[in-house]
Write a protein that holds these residues in place. Structure first.
Motif, PDB file in Angstrom:
ATOM      1  N   PHE A 131      14.587 -16.696 166.104  1.00  0.00           N
ATOM      2  CA  PHE A 131      14.348 -15.251 166.084  1.00  0.00           C
ATOM      3  C   PHE A 131      14.466 -14.689 164.672  1.00  0.00           C
ATOM      4  O   PHE A 131      13.619 -13.891 164.228  1.00  0.00           O
ATOM      5  CB  PHE A 131      15.349 -14.549 167.012  1.00  0.00           C
ATOM      6  N   GLU A 132      15.511 -15.088 163.951  1.00  0.00           N
ATOM      7  CA  GLU A 132      15.781 -14.537 162.626  1.00  0.00           C
ATOM      8  C   GLU A 132      14.612 -14.782 161.671  1.00  0.00           C
ATOM      9  O   GLU A 132      14.268 -13.906 160.864  1.00  0.00           O
ATOM     10  CB  GLU A 132      17.060 -15.149 162.050  1.00  0.00           C
ATOM     11  N   ASN A 133      14.001 -15.970 161.740  1.00  0.00           N
ATOM     12  CA  ASN A 133      12.902 -16.299 160.831  1.00  0.00           C
ATOM     13  C   ASN A 133      11.663 -15.451 161.115  1.00  0.00           C
ATOM     14  O   ASN A 133      11.025 -14.920 160.199  1.00  0.00           O
ATOM     15  CB  ASN A 133      12.550 -17.780 160.940  1.00  0.00           C
ATOM     16  N   TYR A 134      11.334 -15.314 162.397  1.00  0.00           N
ATOM     17  CA  TYR A 134      10.143 -14.540 162.777  1.00  0.00           C
ATOM     18  C   TYR A 134      10.367 -13.051 162.498  1.00  0.00           C
ATOM     19  O   TYR A 134       9.465 -12.353 162.005  1.00  0.00           O
ATOM     20  CB  TYR A 134       9.825 -14.771 164.260  1.00  0.00           C
ATOM     21  N   LYS A 165      12.291 -11.755 160.231  1.00  0.00           N
ATOM     22  CA  LYS A 165      12.279 -11.523 158.782  1.00  0.00           C
ATOM     23  C   LYS A 165      10.857 -11.348 158.260  1.00  0.00           C
ATOM     24  O   LYS A 165      10.568 -10.418 157.487  1.00  0.00           O
ATOM     25  CB  LYS A 165      12.960 -12.682 158.068  1.00  0.00           C
ATOM     26  N   VAL A 166       9.953 -12.220 158.694  1.00  0.00           N
ATOM     27  CA  VAL A 166       8.558 -12.148 158.235  1.00  0.00           C
ATOM     28  C   VAL A 166       7.900 -10.859 158.698  1.00  0.00           C
ATOM     29  O   VAL A 166       7.240 -10.158 157.923  1.00  0.00           O
ATOM     30  CB  VAL A 166       7.760 -13.372 158.738  1.00  0.00           C
ATOM     31  N   LEU A 167       8.090 -10.524 159.955  1.00  0.00           N
ATOM     32  CA  LEU A 167       7.436  -9.342 160.518  1.00  0.00           C
ATOM     33  C   LEU A 167       8.039  -8.043 159.985  1.00  0.00           C
ATOM     34  O   LEU A 167       7.322  -7.078 159.727  1.00  0.00           O
ATOM     35  CB  LEU A 167       7.513  -9.393 162.042  1.00  0.00           C
ATOM     36  N   SER A 168       9.350  -8.027 159.802  1.00  0.00           N
ATOM     37  CA  SER A 168      10.000  -6.833 159.256  1.00  0.00           C
ATOM     38  C   SER A 168       9.557  -6.593 157.818  1.00  0.00           C
ATOM     39  O   SER A 168       9.334  -5.438 157.408  1.00  0.00           O
ATOM     40  CB  SER A 168      11.523  -6.979 159.322  1.00  0.00           C
ATOM     41  N   GLN A 169       9.414  -7.657 157.053  1.00  0.00           N
ATOM     42  CA  GLN A 169       8.949  -7.517 155.676  1.00  0.00           C
ATOM     43  C   GLN A 169       7.523  -6.973 155.643  1.00  0.00           C
ATOM     44  O   GLN A 169       7.189  -6.131 154.804  1.00  0.00           O
ATOM     45  CB  GLN A 169       9.018  -8.871 154.958  1.00  0.00           C
ATOM     46  N   ALA A 170       6.695  -7.461 156.542  1.00  0.00           N
ATOM     47  CA  ALA A 170       5.317  -6.954 156.615  1.00  0.00           C
ATOM     48  C   ALA A 170       5.296  -5.459 156.903  1.00  0.00           C
ATOM     49  O   ALA A 170       4.503  -4.707 156.320  1.00  0.00           O
ATOM     50  CB  ALA A 170       4.545  -7.712 157.692  1.00  0.00           C
ATOM     51  N   LEU A 175      13.266  -2.137 166.354  1.00  0.00           N
ATOM     52  CA  LEU A 175      11.875  -2.417 166.017  1.00  0.00           C
ATOM     53  C   LEU A 175      11.147  -3.067 167.186  1.00  0.00           C
ATOM     54  O   LEU A 175      11.689  -3.945 167.870  1.00  0.00           O
ATOM     55  CB  LEU A 175      11.795  -3.309 164.781  1.00  0.00           C
ATOM     56  N   LYS A 176       9.914  -2.647 167.373  1.00  0.00           N
ATOM     57  CA  LYS A 176       9.116  -3.103 168.508  1.00  0.00           C
ATOM     58  C   LYS A 176       8.964  -4.620 168.535  1.00  0.00           C
ATOM     59  O   LYS A 176       9.127  -5.258 169.580  1.00  0.00           O
ATOM     60  CB  LYS A 176       7.737  -2.419 168.431  1.00  0.00           C
ATOM     61  N   HIS A 177       8.644  -5.207 167.382  1.00  0.00           N
ATOM     62  CA  HIS A 177       8.398  -6.652 167.374  1.00  0.00           C
ATOM     63  C   HIS A 177       9.655  -7.445 167.730  1.00  0.00           C
ATOM     64  O   HIS A 177       9.562  -8.533 168.298  1.00  0.00           O
ATOM     65  CB  HIS A 177       7.843  -7.096 166.011  1.00  0.00           C
TER      66      HIS A 177
END
Length: 365
Positions: free
Chosen positions: A136-139, A141-146, A171-173
């Motif tokens: 979860f943390e990896n996905y 991180k990528v989506l939050s940065q985007a 956050l939705k994602h």
């Protein structure tokens, strides 16, 4: 004078196809409006545009000014750009595990966002997209940065509910990642393999937080492109909001049928209606329009009718088509779920097209 030039000069007037329309009576007690015949004409012309682009024809691909100017999905859902990407680059991957668990994980992860750019962002940032390596943390991180970079990670094709009340994240994602985790934990992929009816699969997906009728039907259709399930697309249909709007515009009286029954009526009568109107509909290499396709066509005819039949009221009250058509040139040969048995026909046809193009090129030289 070109259509674009007429627009620039303010000389272009959108057509009204309802003028002097005499409704057919063969469906009585069902009563239809002028948009009913437009439904069939739109299906033919939108499919013609698809094949003209595949044949590398020069623009314009249609003489219909509405189709030429505005963006519409294909007559067949599986032919659309995002569906093609899902089938080719997410579901049927030779370089990723093909287990039921992994294919389900990839499919739902892609569909929650329904955006090619988001899938490729995750893939480029994290490497192989697998449930085995999922954190979860990896996905997140990528989506939050985007999102911090003001990138859109969700498609505008349909709205995913935020899910905060069910999973507690801001956050939705983040909530959608937790939803996917829950489905994986519950063994949804394995349960799906034992189901024989599309409606049962729909009800299973529908039982999860944030997934309503429309999303559950869309997701089960996407899962069914894979080998996880093998339902007929003629098993079951759920009309979405746009389809209900289109149905309202095409039918002034549904004669006691509900909306799902109306969609099935369209599927069952497609050959007769094309013949009645003198239309030559080019099917998907022998595959007729299915329930999901006729459902989608109602969405598109709802939009088309805002311009072609402005006097016919729907449910939403929308009067404009927001998206303009922005051509991207030639499209590659499509590829569909192998179980449909049409990819071989497509391959043969495109070999013939390539030979013809080589002959033309030699003559020009």
């Amino acid at each position: 004078m070109s259509l674009k030039k007429k627009q620039q000069l303010g000389l272009y007037e959108e057509p009204n196809l309802s003028a002097a329309y005499t409704p057919p009576t063969h469906l009585l007690p069902i009563r239809v409006s002028a948009a009913y015949d437009t439904y069939w004409r739109f299906a033919v012309e939108r499919q013609n545009v698809f094949f003209r682009r595949l044949s590398n024809d020069q623009m314009p691909w249609s003489t219909d000014p509405i189709i030429s100017l505005h963006k519409f999905t294909n007559a067949y859902r599986a032919s659309d750009r995002v569906s093609q990407y899902l089938i080719r680059h997410v579901i049927y991957r030779d370089d990723l595990p093909k287990t039921v668990v992994e294919v389900f994980f990839r499919t739902l992860l892609f569909k929650f966002f329904n955006k090619i750019e988001t899938w490729e962002l995750l893939q480029n940032s994290l490497g192989e997209i697998t449930f085995e390596n999922y954190l979860f943390e990896n996905y997140d991180k990528v989506l939050s940065q985007a999102m911090l970079e003001r990138k859109r990670i969700y498609s505008a094709a349909y709205i995913m509910p935020p899910g905060g009340s069910a999973f507690g994240h801001k956050l939705k994602h983040q909530n959608h990642l937790r939803l996917l985790e829950l489905m994986m934990h519950d063994g949804v992929p394995q349960t799906l393999t034992g189901l024989t009816r599309m409606q049962s699969a729909f009800e299973l997906l529908r039982s999860y937080p944030t997934i309503g009728d429309f999303l559950a039907y869309q997701f089960v259709t996407d899962i069914n492109y894979s080998e996880i399930t093998n339902f007929s697309e003629m098993d079951f249909v759920i009309p979405g909001p746009g389809a209900r709007d289109g149905i309202r515009k095409c039918f002034s009286d549904m004669g006691g049928l509900n909306e799902a029954e109306i969609i099935r009526l369209m599927v069952d009568n497609q050959d007769q209606e094309f013949e009645r109107l003198g239309l030559d509909f080019k099917s998907l290499w022998g595959r007729k329009l299915q329930l999901i396709d006729c459902q989608n066509l109602f969405c598109e005819v709802d939009k088309y009718s805002r311009v072609a039949h402005p006097e016919i009221a729907g449910i939403s009250g929308r009067i404009r088509i927001k998206q303009k058509f922005s051509p991207s040139g030639k499209i590659s040969a499509p590829w569909y779920p192998p179980k449909w048995g049409i990819n071989e026909k497509i391959s043969d046809e495109f070999q013939t097209i390539k030979v013809g193009e080589k002959i033309k090129a030699k003559k020009r030289n």
